[in-house]
Design an enzyme around this catalytic site. Sequence first.
Site, PDB file in Angstrom:
ATOM      1  N   HIS A 126       0.811  -1.216   0.000  1.00 23.80           N
ATOM      2  CA  HIS A 126       0.000   0.000   0.000  1.00 23.80           C
ATOM      3  C   HIS A 126       0.847   1.269   0.000  1.00 23.80           C
ATOM      4  O   HIS A 126       0.337   2.361  -0.283  1.00 23.80           O
ATOM      5  CB  HIS A 126      -0.985  -0.003   1.185  1.00 23.80           C
ATOM      6  CG  HIS A 126      -0.363   0.223   2.520  1.00 23.80           C
ATOM      7  ND1 HIS A 126      -0.066  -0.802   3.402  1.00 23.80           N
ATOM      8  CD2 HIS A 126       0.006   1.357   3.165  1.00 23.80           C
ATOM      9  CE1 HIS A 126       0.437  -0.311   4.512  1.00 23.80           C
ATOM     10  NE2 HIS A 126       0.493   1.003   4.388  1.00 23.80           N
ATOM     11  N   ASP A 156       0.370  -7.630   1.317  1.00 25.28           N
ATOM     12  CA  ASP A 156       0.720  -6.226   1.533  1.00 25.28           C
ATOM     13  C   ASP A 156       2.236  -6.034   1.575  1.00 25.28           C
ATOM     14  O   ASP A 156       2.752  -5.269   2.380  1.00 25.28           O
ATOM     15  CB  ASP A 156       0.079  -5.686   2.820  1.00 25.28           C
ATOM     16  CG  ASP A 156       0.133  -4.159   2.881  1.00 25.28           C
ATOM     17  OD1 ASP A 156       0.194  -3.524   1.807  1.00 25.28           O
ATOM     18  OD2 ASP A 156       0.142  -3.606   3.998  1.00 25.28           O
ATOM     19  N   SER A 241       4.715   2.587   7.874  1.00 24.72           N
ATOM     20  CA  SER A 241       4.428   1.410   7.066  1.00 24.72           C
ATOM     21  C   SER A 241       5.641   1.013   6.234  1.00 24.72           C
ATOM     22  O   SER A 241       6.233   1.843   5.541  1.00 24.72           O
ATOM     23  CB  SER A 241       3.244   1.683   6.136  1.00 24.72           C
ATOM     24  OG  SER A 241       2.057   1.821   6.866  1.00 24.72           O
TER      25      SER A 241
END
Length: 395
Positions: A126, A156, A241
């Site tokens: 993402h 992911d 992230s």
Amino acid sequence: MDPYRVFDDRRRPRRSGFWPALFGAALGAAVAVAVMAATLERLPAPGPAPMAPREAPAAPSPMRVEVTSAVSDVVERTESGVVGVVNLAEQPGFWERRTAPLLQGTGSGIIFADDGRTLFVATNHHVIEGAGAVEVVFPDGSRAPATVRGADRLSDLAVLQVSRPAGPYAVLPFGDSDRLRVGEPAIAIGNPLGLEYSRTVTVGVISATNRSIPVDLAGDGHVDWELDVVQTDAAINPGNSGGALLNIAGQVIGISSAKISDVGVEGIGFAIPSNFARPVLQALVTAGRVVRPYLGIGVKDLQEFSSDDWATTLRLPRGVTEGVVLVDVAPGSPAAGAGLKELDVIVALDGQPTPTGAVLRKWLYTKKRPGDAVKIAFFRDGVRREATAVLGTMP
């Protein structure tokens, strides 16, 4: 004979000696006091006894305190292995016909391999999703364009390839996430809230080792997948992230991925376990994608249908309350070859219950490979049936 002495040998009348003696004594005392007073006036005033001169003390040397800890040692060794990842979109310039890059977002990445010419950086899918171009920002602030070697939405995870920088960097080793214990230290390094706070360090503990979080892959509000994660209370914020979650040995035991950000909720962050991430990253490096088995079905959870549909449309027995309804069977797929049809309700694969589509996918993708056979238990027209399909390769 003393020339200054006058001798008088004449006889004089005799007088009493008491008073003259007393007078003489008083006079002598007065003279003595006067002489002493005069002498004291010439003496210095009394004071403390003189002291031998002493050397001035030397100026104190600056105090140096060596402060260290296991955490700071880990950070010192590993922080140059965490980089920034910049997601850029190609946007037409206002005055020019050629396109100009537009910042879409930033995240973090981990240098996990070096082939001597290029570096391989792990990050989240993402973080780079929808990017027209990607840049990597190294610890010294230098930037370099990166190529997306491969990306996998389901896990992911993504791998970037970038040229080796002139400045310092580190390749971070992976640890064994299966050996994690609840309560052991966890160190998160990343770029929360953008590159301004690059390589921020937060410290916490492993809060849980066997968590699953729902994932909506289609963006339609329905859970399509359950991602296995490690839970930590080390602060993980937007921009973290793709960053590193480390153990006290300086090994990557997770890749920071998500957090719960509801009002009143603090300290619940998640990372993709290293033992799950490693084979995915290796597949992305080698083939650019993850090869997964393929059954060829579109599903919805039974709970999404009304109880009337259970009885009339699906014609399920009363005791069946969980399962996966087939809403699509691809022509020529392994499922079609096994005889499955739309509105069949799958309740088990190889004897393992499949209460939801997320559970079905997770079991299929983690336990099976292309070419494997799978036994499918399902209901059709109120009757429990079984079929065997040979799995293909996901397109």
